[in-house]
Design a protein around this motif. Sequence first.
Motif, PDB file in Angstrom:
ATOM      1  N   ILE A 135       0.843  -1.201   0.000  1.00 30.06           N
ATOM      2  CA  ILE A 135       0.000   0.000   0.000  1.00 30.06           C
ATOM      3  C   ILE A 135       0.884   1.260   0.000  1.00 30.06           C
ATOM      4  O   ILE A 135       0.665   2.189  -0.763  1.00 30.06           O
TER       5      ILE A 135
ATOM      6  N   ASN B 264       2.330   1.957  -3.251  1.00 31.32           N
ATOM      7  CA  ASN B 264       1.311   2.032  -4.319  1.00 31.32           C
ATOM      8  C   ASN B 264       1.374   0.852  -5.292  1.00 31.32           C
ATOM      9  O   ASN B 264       1.202   1.015  -6.501  1.00 31.32           O
TER      10      ASN B 264
ATOM     11  N   SER C 178       0.112  -3.176  -6.364  1.00 26.33           N
ATOM     12  CA  SER C 178      -1.120  -3.979  -6.277  1.00 26.33           C
ATOM     13  C   SER C 178      -0.920  -5.147  -5.303  1.00 26.33           C
ATOM     14  O   SER C 178       0.204  -5.574  -5.053  1.00 26.33           O
ATOM     15  N   VAL C 179      -2.019  -5.634  -4.777  1.00 21.57           N
ATOM     16  CA  VAL C 179      -2.002  -6.791  -3.866  1.00 21.57           C
ATOM     17  C   VAL C 179      -2.596  -7.990  -4.608  1.00 21.57           C
ATOM     18  O   VAL C 179      -3.684  -7.894  -5.173  1.00 21.57           O
TER      19      VAL C 179
ATOM     20  N   LEU D 216      -7.995  -5.416   3.687  1.00 20.09           N
ATOM     21  CA  LEU D 216      -7.487  -4.145   3.157  1.00 20.09           C
ATOM     22  C   LEU D 216      -8.378  -2.971   3.574  1.00 20.09           C
ATOM     23  O   LEU D 216      -7.887  -1.891   3.909  1.00 20.09           O
TER      24      LEU D 216
ATOM     25  N   THR E 195      -6.511   0.167   5.588  1.00 20.83           N
ATOM     26  CA  THR E 195      -6.247   1.408   4.858  1.00 20.83           C
ATOM     27  C   THR E 195      -7.537   2.012   4.294  1.00 20.83           C
ATOM     28  O   THR E 195      -8.495   1.283   4.042  1.00 20.83           O
TER      29      THR E 195
ATOM     30  N   LYS F 139      -7.098   3.928   1.626  1.00 19.20           N
ATOM     31  CA  LYS F 139      -6.711   4.074   0.212  1.00 19.20           C
ATOM     32  C   LYS F 139      -7.430   3.055  -0.651  1.00 19.20           C
ATOM     33  O   LYS F 139      -7.774   1.963  -0.177  1.00 19.20           O
ATOM     34  N   LYS F 140      -7.585   3.385  -1.921  1.00 19.81           N
ATOM     35  CA  LYS F 140      -8.121   2.394  -2.856  1.00 19.81           C
ATOM     36  C   LYS F 140      -6.945   1.547  -3.319  1.00 19.81           C
ATOM     37  O   LYS F 140      -5.987   2.062  -3.888  1.00 19.81           O
ATOM     38  N   VAL F 141      -7.012   0.263  -3.015  1.00 20.04           N
ATOM     39  CA  VAL F 141      -5.902  -0.634  -3.358  1.00 20.04           C
ATOM     40  C   VAL F 141      -6.248  -1.410  -4.621  1.00 20.04           C
ATOM     41  O   VAL F 141      -7.364  -1.927  -4.757  1.00 20.04           O
TER      42      VAL F 141
END
Length: 279
Positions: A175, A178, A180-181, A231, A235, A237-239
Motif C-alpha cells: 500500500i 502504491n 497492487s495486492v 485491506l 487502509t 486508500k483504494k488498493v
Amino acid sequence: MTKKHLDPQKHRVLILGASGYIGNAIYKELGPYFRTYGTYRNPKKVHETNHQFFHYNVEEDDVYEILEATKPSIIISALRGDFNAQVIAHQHIAEYVVASGCKFIFLSSANVFDAYSKFPSYELDKTLSHSVYGHFKIKIENMLLRLPKKQVVIIRLPMVFGANSPRIQEMKMFISENESVEVFPNLIMNVMLDKKLTQQIHYIINRNKHGIFHLGSSDLVHHDEFISNVLAIITEKKVVLKNVFTTNDDRYLAVLGKYSKLPKHLHITSEEVLEELSK
C-alpha cells in the motif's frame, strides 16, 4: 502468576523458532504458566539478555545441544529455514522424543493437502502435495507419525493473521509503495487468528491432548473477498487488486476439524478474525 511461583512439576517448554511471528506469539502465551525456553536465529538485544532464549541456526547448529541444555518436557517446533536442514533437525528431535518421553508439537500446514483441490481437508485425510513446501511438511509429519502416538501433536494451519502478522505487514508495504495486492479469486480457504491459535495450543498442553489437529476458522472464505475485507480495515486508500487465476474452477485449500474438536470457546470464524484485526 510470576515465574518464581511456578510449580516445579509443570512443564518445561522449548519453542524452536520463538523469535518468529507464530513462535513468539506462543512464547508470550505460555511464558507466564510454564518454564518456557525459546530459540532465536538473528541476534537481537532482547534475546541476548533473556536467559530463556538460546541462539540456534538450523543450518549450522546441532539442536541436540539446546535439548540437553533445556531438558524440555514439551517441544514446539515453529522453525523456519532450509528444508533439508530442518528435516535433519526434526530427525534428531524425534530421537530425543523417544529417548526422553517428552511430547512434540509440530506446526504443519494446509499445504500438505495442496494437491487436492475439490474439497476441504479433514484430519484423517491422506496427505498429498504438489508444492515443495507441502512435500517438506509431509516428510516431517510422516516421521512423527512413526513415534509413540501419545507423544505427538501435529497442528495443520491455514493462513494465520494478526495485527503484526507478516501477511498484514506485507500488505501495508504494498500500500505504501502504491503496488497492487495479489488475490486468488478461485481459492476457497479458512483462516486463523494468532491469539486464538496460542490459546488452542495452551489448551492442548493443559489437557494433555495428542494426535492431529486442524486449527482454522470453522467457516470457509474466498481468498479475494477476505483480503479485500482486510485491506478495508488497514487502509482508506483504494488498493488495486491483481487477480491471479491458477485454475478456472474453485480450488480448496482449507483444513477443517472433524475428529479432534476443541471446546466451543476456542472456535473462531473468519468474521471474528476480521473483527479482531479492526480493533
